[in-house]
Design an enzyme around this catalytic site. Structure first.
Site, mmCIF file in Angstrom:
data_model
loop_
_atom_site.group_PDB
_atom_site.id
_atom_site.type_symbol
_atom_site.label_atom_id
_atom_site.label_comp_id
_atom_site.label_asym_id
_atom_site.label_seq_id
_atom_site.Cartn_x
_atom_site.Cartn_y
_atom_site.Cartn_z
ATOM 1 N N HIS A 35 0.800 -1.120 0.101
ATOM 2 C CA HIS A 35 -0.069 -0.032 -0.039
ATOM 3 C C HIS A 35 0.956 1.287 -0.044
ATOM 4 O O HIS A 35 0.542 2.251 -0.638
ATOM 5 C CB HIS A 35 -0.739 -0.122 1.317
ATOM 6 C CG HIS A 35 -1.820 -1.222 1.320
ATOM 7 N ND1 HIS A 35 -1.875 -2.087 2.230
ATOM 8 C CD2 HIS A 35 -3.017 -1.060 0.667
ATOM 9 C CE1 HIS A 35 -2.999 -2.695 2.223
ATOM 10 N NE2 HIS A 35 -3.554 -2.277 0.993
ATOM 11 N N GLN A 59 -17.763 -7.619 -0.524
ATOM 12 C CA GLN A 59 -16.969 -8.404 -1.524
ATOM 13 C C GLN A 59 -16.306 -9.682 -0.527
ATOM 14 O O GLN A 59 -15.461 -10.434 -1.148
ATOM 15 C CB GLN A 59 -15.970 -7.530 -1.847
ATOM 16 C CG GLN A 59 -14.642 -6.900 -0.648
ATOM 17 C CD GLN A 59 -13.875 -5.796 -1.483
ATOM 18 O OE1 GLN A 59 -14.280 -4.841 -1.450
ATOM 19 N NE2 GLN A 59 -12.461 -6.481 -1.585
#
Ligand code: PAF
Length: 251
Positions: A35, A59
């Site tokens: 990230h 999800q």
């Protein structure tokens, strides 16, 4: 870094930007070096750098996977501040889903293959939440890691299909020195699991047939979910200690 919790707060901020270039990195928290590389690129290429931390329940087809997802908000805030991010958007379910997920973005082809075949509904949740983020944040540039290569391809297709005026920027997989693709899920592995995990990339990258790779992974203690070549890329998912790891390499 300003932490924004609601769409209204964000709209007020956004009005002050005029035509400034907004970069955006969506995440589910549990931030790591992968990230960080997206954040740095976003910071360098835009006037306003925005990240989101939102563990998106729609999800996750597996409730246990959602409940055990490793994330620590305070650590995430520190990492984002160190990367020079200006705004963190951290909404709740009610903010993101005022419709309680009655409206969805669904892709009917590629989202049903590979990870989509194994995780029903997963990509519906991803596409829907990212569409919402795009409509709220209205970024110029949005950054996605290539570890989730299928996700990146599907998002690119969505941007084209709906004429979204957003540049999607793919970012290379960040790996440990031993080759293991960095992932929040690696934190769920025991020390023994972590020592075995690099085998996934090592075996995938070998010049062997898919059947041979599956056999080698099984021998090494993985439960192979799938290994499939699609359009010049070799995709794989395999369980190690009940943790689902994914990776992909050029075929
Ligand atoms: O890649 C992820 O972390 C998620 O799928 C995303 C894009 C933040 C959507 O929840």
């Amino acid at each position: 870094m300003k932490i924004i919790r609601t769409v209204e707060e964000w709209k007020k901020e956004r009005e002050t930007f005029k035509n400034k270039k907004i970069g955006f990195v969506p995440t589910m928290g549990g931030l790591h070096a992968g990230h960080l590389s997206l954040m740095k690129k976003c910071r360098a290429e835009n006037e306003i750098a925005v990240a989101s931390v939102y563990l998106n329940p729609t999800q996750f087809n597996d409730k246990k996977d959602l409940e055990t997802y490793p994330a620590n908000f305070d650590d995430d805030v520190k990492l984002l501040e160190s990367a020079g991010i200006d705004y963190l958007f951290a909404p709740t379910y009610t903010v993101m889903y005022p419709d309680d997920y009655k409206y969805k973005v669904i892709e009917t082809d590629f989202s049903k293959m590979l990870c989509g075949a194994k995780r029903p509904g997963h990509f519906d949740g991803v596409l829907t939440v990212v569409m919402k983020f795009f409509n709220i944040i209205r970024p110029t540039n949005a950054y996605f890691g290539e570890k989730d290569f299928q996700q990146y391809q599907l998002l690119k297709g969505m941007v084209e299909a709906f004429f979204l005026d957003i540049n999607l920027i793919p970012c290379p997989i960040v790996r440990e020195e031993n080759g293991l693709a960095i992932s929040s899920r690696n934190r769920k592995l025991s020390a023994e699991g972590l020592a075995k995990a690099p085998k996934l990339h090592e075996i995938l990258a070998m010049k062997k047939s898919i059947a041979e790779k599956e056999a080698l992974l099984t021998e090494a203690g993985f439960k192979v979910d799938y290994i499939t070549e699609y359009k010049g890329r070799l995709y794989a998912a395999a369980f190690l200690e009940d943790v689902r790891l994914i990776d992909n390499v050029n075929a």
